[in-house]
Design a protein around this motif. Structure first.
Motif, PDB file in Angstrom:
ATOM      1  N   ARG A  64       0.988  -1.317   0.039  1.00  0.00           N
ATOM      2  CA  ARG A  64       0.004   0.025   0.344  1.00  0.00           C
ATOM      3  C   ARG A  64       0.844   1.264  -0.038  1.00  0.00           C
ATOM      4  NH1 ARG A  64      -3.934   2.383   4.858  1.00  0.00           N
ATOM      5  NH2 ARG A  64      -5.304   3.438   3.562  1.00  0.00           N
ATOM      6  N   LYS A  68       1.240   4.135  -2.866  1.00  0.00           N
ATOM      7  CA  LYS A  68       1.110   5.802  -2.878  1.00  0.00           C
ATOM      8  C   LYS A  68       2.405   6.608  -2.958  1.00  0.00           C
ATOM      9  CE  LYS A  68      -3.188   5.163   0.209  1.00  0.00           C
ATOM     10  NZ  LYS A  68      -3.669   5.762   1.656  1.00  0.00           N
TER      11      LYS A  68
ATOM     12  N   ASN B  32      -4.465 -10.731  -1.035  1.00  0.00           N
ATOM     13  CA  ASN B  32      -3.358  -9.875  -1.184  1.00  0.00           C
ATOM     14  C   ASN B  32      -2.168 -10.585  -0.872  1.00  0.00           C
ATOM     15  OD1 ASN B  32      -2.113  -7.382  -1.808  1.00  0.00           O
ATOM     16  ND2 ASN B  32      -2.057  -7.174   0.300  1.00  0.00           N
ATOM     17  N   PRO B 101      -6.137  -0.609   4.151  1.00  0.00           N
ATOM     18  CA  PRO B 101      -6.878   0.215   3.457  1.00  0.00           C
ATOM     19  C   PRO B 101      -8.514   0.042   3.757  1.00  0.00           C
ATOM     20  CG  PRO B 101      -6.064  -1.537   2.065  1.00  0.00           C
ATOM     21  CD  PRO B 101      -5.671  -1.816   3.534  1.00  0.00           C
ATOM     22  N   GLU B 105     -10.514   0.912  -1.514  1.00  0.00           N
ATOM     23  CA  GLU B 105      -9.066   0.884  -1.990  1.00  0.00           C
ATOM     24  C   GLU B 105      -8.420  -0.483  -2.082  1.00  0.00           C
ATOM     25  OE1 GLU B 105      -6.519   3.323   0.980  1.00  0.00           O
ATOM     26  OE2 GLU B 105      -4.694   2.625  -0.253  1.00  0.00           O
ATOM     27  N   PHE B 106      -8.893  -1.404  -1.031  1.00  0.00           N
ATOM     28  CA  PHE B 106      -8.553  -2.439  -1.211  1.00  0.00           C
ATOM     29  C   PHE B 106      -8.675  -3.310  -2.508  1.00  0.00           C
ATOM     30  CE2 PHE B 106      -7.246  -5.449   2.786  1.00  0.00           C
ATOM     31  CZ  PHE B 106      -6.094  -6.139   2.159  1.00  0.00           C
ATOM     32  N   ILE B 109      -6.318  -2.122  -5.024  1.00  0.00           N
ATOM     33  CA  ILE B 109      -5.007  -2.994  -4.712  1.00  0.00           C
ATOM     34  C   ILE B 109      -5.102  -4.169  -5.277  1.00  0.00           C
ATOM     35  CG2 ILE B 109      -3.639  -3.866  -2.944  1.00  0.00           C
ATOM     36  CD1 ILE B 109      -3.973  -1.388  -1.054  1.00  0.00           C
TER      37      ILE B 109
END
Lengths: 102, 161
Positions: A64, A68, B32, B101, B105-106, B109
């Protein structure tokens, strides 16, 4: 343990991560990359330098955070280092493997 | 024939059937985490799991306060109005602290990491959802048969959440 990478004796842990960043140089990085079947392009180097800087400023790295960073997005990060990008890139960069789940 | 002598995991097929925040996060973290290790991952959203893909609902998922002994909250208290919202708010605050997140947002990703996102056709029909209702990164609406076809191969593991 000791390992010879690019003609240089370096200390690595059992997973092959350098334990002393001072022993790292670009040839060492390129050789570790080649072991992972990656040929480093200028774009790879930009990402690797970013990771090293983050490590220097003691930031905990995660996918993450990398996404970013403004340096590389997650999609490109996976394109540059297709198999386990964070693990592979940190190994090439000569910094510890991040203990992150995200 | 077998090249996968160490029983290495090559691909995780994760079925998400629940729409409570804690279950959605569990499935997302597993998917993930697989990609982070160089393992392929695909997510199949079915029944209430579809809520995590529904554009208008995915930001309003809650933790379950009733029927969840690990919340250490009396069931009757958990059923009071606003309790779920309160517990959810508290959990989201904690999640932000550990760099977790939010759902949208996840999904981004996961999508950027190459996780395939499949919506279950049967559940879509049942809830009267259309593909346009879903997050745009969804790969397709497929049947359970299609999902099994996707799961063929050595070192593929399947997980039901």
């Amino acid at each position: 343990m000791e390992k010879t990478i690019a003609g240089k004796i370096v200390n690595v842990n059992e997973e092959g991560y350098l334990t002393d960043f001072n022993q790292w140089n670009e040839e060492v990085g390129s050789t570790i990359a080649a072991e992972a079947s990656i040929t480093l392009s200028p774009r790879h180097w930009e990402v690797l330098k970013y990771l090293q800087n983050e490590h220097k400023s003691q930031q905990a790295l995660s996918i993450r955070r990398v996404g970013k960073s403004g340096v590389v997005d997650i999609k490109e990060f996976y394109q540059l280092f297709p198999v386990a990008p964070l693990k592979t890139a940190t190994k090439i960069a000569g910094i510890p493997k991040p203990a992150s789940c995200i | 024939m077998s090249e996968n002598k160490n029983g290495e995991i090559k691909k995780m097929m994760i079925i998400l059937s629940k729409g409570t925040l804690e279950n959605v996060y569990a499935a997302f973290v597993l998917a993930n985490g697989a990609r982070m290790e160089g393992i392929e991952a695909e997510l199949f959203f079915t029944f209430f799991g579809l809520e995590a893909l529904h554009k208008k609902k995915l930001e309003h998922l809650h933790v379950a306060t009733v029927g969840n002994p690990a919340m250490h909250m009396p069931t009757m208290l958990g059923g009071l109005p606003g309790m779920e919202a309160l517990a959810t708010h508290m959990m989201k605050k904690e999640m932000e602290k550990i760099d977790m997140p939010d759902i949208l947002e996840f999904l981004e990703i996961l999508s950027a990491s190459g996780v395939k996102l499949w919506a279950c056709k049967l559940a879509m029909d049942m809830f009267h959802y259309k593909k346009e209702d879903l997050y745009e990164g969804v790969d397709d609406v497929i049947t359970v048969g299609d999902f099994y076809k996707q799961s063929a191969g050595e070192g593929v593991h399947m997980l039901f959440v």
